[in-house]
Design a protein around this motif. Structure first.
Motif, PDB file in Angstrom:
ATOM      1  N   THR A 110       0.878  -1.258   0.083  1.00 14.61           N
ATOM      2  CA  THR A 110      -0.107   0.133   0.132  1.00 14.61           C
ATOM      3  C   THR A 110       0.822   1.392   0.034  1.00 14.61           C
ATOM      4  O   THR A 110       1.931   1.227   0.231  1.00 14.61           O
ATOM      5  CB  THR A 110      -0.835   0.061   1.329  1.00 14.61           C
ATOM      6  OG1 THR A 110      -0.149   0.208   2.489  1.00 14.61           O
ATOM      7  CG2 THR A 110      -1.641  -1.323   1.381  1.00 14.61           C
ATOM      8  N   GLU A 111       0.331   2.227  -0.219  1.00 12.09           N
ATOM      9  CA  GLU A 111       0.966   3.603  -0.353  1.00 12.09           C
ATOM     10  C   GLU A 111       1.584   3.963   1.177  1.00 12.09           C
ATOM     11  O   GLU A 111       2.549   4.479   1.308  1.00 12.09           O
ATOM     12  CB  GLU A 111       0.198   4.750  -0.677  1.00 12.09           C
ATOM     13  CG  GLU A 111       1.044   6.007  -0.837  1.00 12.09           C
ATOM     14  CD  GLU A 111       2.213   6.064  -1.721  1.00 12.09           C
ATOM     15  OE1 GLU A 111       3.379   6.522  -1.238  1.00 12.09           O
ATOM     16  OE2 GLU A 111       2.431   5.163  -2.782  1.00 12.09           O
ATOM     17  N   GLN A 112       0.823   3.448   2.204  1.00 11.14           N
ATOM     18  CA  GLN A 112       1.245   3.773   3.363  1.00 11.14           C
ATOM     19  C   GLN A 112       2.525   3.038   3.765  1.00 11.14           C
ATOM     20  O   GLN A 112       3.501   3.292   4.510  1.00 11.14           O
ATOM     21  CB  GLN A 112       0.014   3.289   4.600  1.00 11.14           C
ATOM     22  CG  GLN A 112       0.526   3.583   6.005  1.00 11.14           C
ATOM     23  CD  GLN A 112      -0.567   3.364   6.917  1.00 11.14           C
ATOM     24  OE1 GLN A 112      -1.795   2.873   6.590  1.00 11.14           O
ATOM     25  NE2 GLN A 112      -0.357   3.517   8.408  1.00 11.14           N
ATOM     26  N   GLN A 113       2.510   1.487   3.248  1.00 11.92           N
ATOM     27  CA  GLN A 113       3.605   0.881   3.555  1.00 11.92           C
ATOM     28  C   GLN A 113       4.731   1.364   2.640  1.00 11.92           C
ATOM     29  O   GLN A 113       6.024   1.276   3.426  1.00 11.92           O
ATOM     30  CB  GLN A 113       3.327  -0.445   3.438  1.00 11.92           C
ATOM     31  CG  GLN A 113       2.169  -1.287   4.140  1.00 11.92           C
ATOM     32  CD  GLN A 113       1.958  -2.637   3.652  1.00 11.92           C
ATOM     33  OE1 GLN A 113       1.600  -2.669   2.468  1.00 11.92           O
ATOM     34  NE2 GLN A 113       1.475  -3.587   4.581  1.00 11.92           N
ATOM     35  N   ARG A 114       4.597   1.864   1.777  1.00 12.20           N
ATOM     36  CA  ARG A 114       5.652   2.421   0.921  1.00 12.20           C
ATOM     37  C   ARG A 114       6.316   3.785   1.555  1.00 12.20           C
ATOM     38  O   ARG A 114       7.618   3.664   1.664  1.00 12.20           O
ATOM     39  CB  ARG A 114       5.484   2.732  -0.722  1.00 12.20           C
ATOM     40  CG  ARG A 114       4.773   1.638  -1.324  1.00 12.20           C
ATOM     41  CD  ARG A 114       4.456   1.815  -2.767  1.00 12.20           C
ATOM     42  NE  ARG A 114       3.636   0.859  -3.349  1.00 12.20           N
ATOM     43  CZ  ARG A 114       4.263  -0.205  -4.144  1.00 12.20           C
ATOM     44  NH1 ARG A 114       5.502  -0.513  -4.277  1.00 12.20           N
ATOM     45  NH2 ARG A 114       3.338  -1.160  -4.588  1.00 12.20           N
ATOM     46  N   GLU A 115       5.564   4.241   1.999  1.00 11.17           N
ATOM     47  CA  GLU A 115       5.927   5.389   2.948  1.00 11.17           C
ATOM     48  C   GLU A 115       6.697   5.119   4.229  1.00 11.17           C
ATOM     49  O   GLU A 115       7.941   5.770   4.365  1.00 11.17           O
ATOM     50  CB  GLU A 115       4.765   6.540   3.438  1.00 11.17           C
ATOM     51  CG  GLU A 115       4.914   7.752   4.058  1.00 11.17           C
ATOM     52  CD  GLU A 115       5.837   8.711   3.009  1.00 11.17           C
ATOM     53  OE1 GLU A 115       6.768   9.283   3.491  1.00 11.17           O
ATOM     54  OE2 GLU A 115       5.441   8.660   1.570  1.00 11.17           O
ATOM     55  N   GLN A 116       6.286   3.875   4.811  1.00 13.99           N
ATOM     56  CA  GLN A 116       7.024   3.455   5.883  1.00 13.99           C
ATOM     57  C   GLN A 116       8.342   2.868   5.489  1.00 13.99           C
ATOM     58  O   GLN A 116       9.347   3.199   6.093  1.00 13.99           O
ATOM     59  CB  GLN A 116       6.407   2.232   6.440  1.00 13.99           C
ATOM     60  CG  GLN A 116       5.068   2.859   7.283  1.00 13.99           C
ATOM     61  CD  GLN A 116       4.254   1.544   7.707  1.00 13.99           C
ATOM     62  OE1 GLN A 116       4.202   0.646   7.359  1.00 13.99           O
ATOM     63  NE2 GLN A 116       3.246   1.959   8.612  1.00 13.99           N
ATOM     64  N   LEU A 117       8.446   2.182   4.210  1.00 14.45           N
ATOM     65  CA  LEU A 117       9.903   1.937   3.987  1.00 14.45           C
ATOM     66  C   LEU A 117      10.653   2.972   3.510  1.00 14.45           C
ATOM     67  O   LEU A 117      11.881   3.028   3.469  1.00 14.45           O
ATOM     68  CB  LEU A 117       9.606   0.870   2.455  1.00 14.45           C
ATOM     69  CG  LEU A 117       9.070  -0.349   2.930  1.00 14.45           C
ATOM     70  CD1 LEU A 117       8.545  -1.124   1.652  1.00 14.45           C
ATOM     71  CD2 LEU A 117       9.714  -1.126   3.790  1.00 14.45           C
ATOM     72  N   ARG A 118      10.104   4.063   2.832  1.00 15.96           N
ATOM     73  CA  ARG A 118      10.998   5.439   2.768  1.00 15.96           C
ATOM     74  C   ARG A 118      11.480   5.785   3.783  1.00 15.96           C
ATOM     75  O   ARG A 118      12.598   6.247   3.966  1.00 15.96           O
ATOM     76  CB  ARG A 118      10.061   6.540   2.096  1.00 15.96           C
ATOM     77  CG  ARG A 118       9.302   6.143   0.439  1.00 15.96           C
ATOM     78  CD  ARG A 118       8.772   7.488  -0.056  1.00 15.96           C
ATOM     79  NE  ARG A 118       8.228   7.168  -1.261  1.00 15.96           N
ATOM     80  CZ  ARG A 118       7.164   6.731  -1.395  1.00 15.96           C
ATOM     81  NH1 ARG A 118       6.049   6.547  -0.341  1.00 15.96           N
ATOM     82  NH2 ARG A 118       6.642   6.303  -2.671  1.00 15.96           N
ATOM     83  N   ALA A 119      10.817   5.730   5.167  1.00 16.44           N
ATOM     84  CA  ALA A 119      11.412   6.121   6.407  1.00 16.44           C
ATOM     85  C   ALA A 119      12.798   5.194   6.607  1.00 16.44           C
ATOM     86  O   ALA A 119      13.401   5.441   7.289  1.00 16.44           O
ATOM     87  CB  ALA A 119      10.426   6.172   7.406  1.00 16.44           C
ATOM     88  N   VAL A 120      12.347   4.062   6.592  1.00 14.06           N
ATOM     89  CA  VAL A 120      13.439   2.979   6.671  1.00 14.06           C
ATOM     90  C   VAL A 120      14.775   3.342   5.842  1.00 14.06           C
ATOM     91  O   VAL A 120      15.683   3.251   6.446  1.00 14.06           O
ATOM     92  CB  VAL A 120      12.979   1.388   6.549  1.00 14.06           C
ATOM     93  CG1 VAL A 120      14.126   0.514   6.563  1.00 14.06           C
ATOM     94  CG2 VAL A 120      11.808   1.191   7.428  1.00 14.06           C
ATOM     95  N   MET A 121      14.502   3.657   4.365  1.00 19.10           N
ATOM     96  CA  MET A 121      15.470   3.917   3.811  1.00 19.10           C
ATOM     97  C   MET A 121      16.200   5.393   4.370  1.00 19.10           C
ATOM     98  O   MET A 121      17.503   5.182   4.224  1.00 19.10           O
ATOM     99  CB  MET A 121      15.118   4.435   2.341  1.00 19.10           C
ATOM    100  CG  MET A 121      14.771   3.338   1.394  1.00 19.10           C
ATOM    101  SD  MET A 121      14.232   3.898  -0.204  1.00 19.10           S
ATOM    102  CE  MET A 121      15.905   4.472  -1.017  1.00 19.10           C
TER     103      MET A 121
END
Length: 225
Positions: A110-121
C-alpha cells in the motif's frame, strides 16, 4: 458480564507478558547473550525479567517452534547450537523466499507501507556502521527485512521469513566483528528498498536474492579465513 470482562482482561495481561518474555528472551538468543548450548532456567529467567514463570514458559514454547531453543525431558531447555551446516540450509530457503517477498511487496504494498519503507531508507542512509553498536546494526537490518515482509501482505510467508531471518542473525552475530565491509552490507539495502518502493518486481527479487547470497559468501569467508 463483569466476571467475563475480568477474564478477558486477565487473558490480555497474560498474552502481553508472554509476548514481552518472548521478545526479550528471543533478542538475547539472537545477540548471543544467551550462547548456543546454554541452559535456560525458567526460574532464573522469570526473576531476571521481573515476571512469573508462566509467561516465560509460554515464551520458551514459542522459541522452540522457532528453533531457537530445544527441550529435552528431565534435562531442561537449551539454546540451540549454531552449526556451520545451518548456514547452507538457511540460505537455501532464504534464497527462494526473500525474492518472493520482495517482488510481492513491490507489487502489492500500500502507499502507507511504501511511505514506511521510505522512512526505513532514510534511517539506512543516515546510519553510521562505525559508530553503531552491534545491537543497533542488527535492529536496523531487522527493520529493513521486517518492513519488506510486512509489505508483502502474506502472513504465512512473513512468519516463515522472520523465523529464518532470526536464525541467520545468530550466525551473523558469530562473525560480525570479522566482516570487513559491514557498511556495504547495510547500505546495499537502499537499492532493495528503492526497488520495492518503486514497484519494480523483477529488480526487487533479483536484489533480494543477491543480498542473501552475498550474506552467505561473507559469512563463509569470515568463518574459514
Amino acid at each position: 458480564m463483569a466476571v467475563e470482562a475480568l477474564a478477558i482482561a486477565d487473558d490480555a495481561v497474560k498474552k502481553s507478558l508472554a509476548d514481552m518474555a518472548y521478545e526479550r528472551i528471543r533478542d538475547r538468543l539472537l545477540m548471543l547473550d544467551i550462547k548456543p548450548g546454554d541452559l535456560l532456567n525458567d526460574d532464573h529467567l522469570a526473576r531476571d525479567l521481573g515476571m512469573g514463570r508462566t509467561p516465560v514458559r509460554e515464551a520458551l514454547k514459542r522459541l522452540e517452534l522457532d528453533r531457537l531453543v530445544v527441550s529435552y525431558p528431565r534435562r531442561g531447555t537449551f539454546a540451540t547450537r549454531v552449526e556451520v551446516t545451518d548456514l547452507a540450509f538457511i540460505s537455501e530457503i532464504r534464497t527462494q523466499l526473500e525474492p518472493l517477498a520482495a517482488s510481492r511487496a513491490a507489487r502489492v504494498a500500500t502507499e502507507q507501507q511504501r511511505e514506511q519503507l521510505r522512512a526505513v531508507m532514510q534511517a539506512v542512509e543516515s546510519f553510521d556502521t562505525h559508530a553503531a553498536s552491534v545491537v543497533e546494526t542488527l535492529r536496523l537490518d531487522a527493520r529493513v527485512h521486517r518492513g519488506i515482509y510486512a509489505a508483502a501482505a502474506n502472513p504465512h510467508l512473513e512468519d516463515v521469513l522472520i523465523r529464518y531471518d532470526n536464525l541467520a542473525t545468530r550466525i551473523w552475530c558469530m562473525v560480525l566483528d570479522r566482516l570487513p565491509d559491514l557498511s556495504r552490507h547495510v547500505h546495499e539495502h537502499l537499492d532493495l528498498l528503492g526497488a520495492v518502493i518503486d514497484g519494480d518486481e523483477a529488480r526487487a527479487g533479483d536484489l533480494a536474492r543477491s543480498h542473501v547470497s552475498g550474506f552467505e559468501d561473507a559469512v563463509r569467508k569470515a568463518l574459514f579465513t
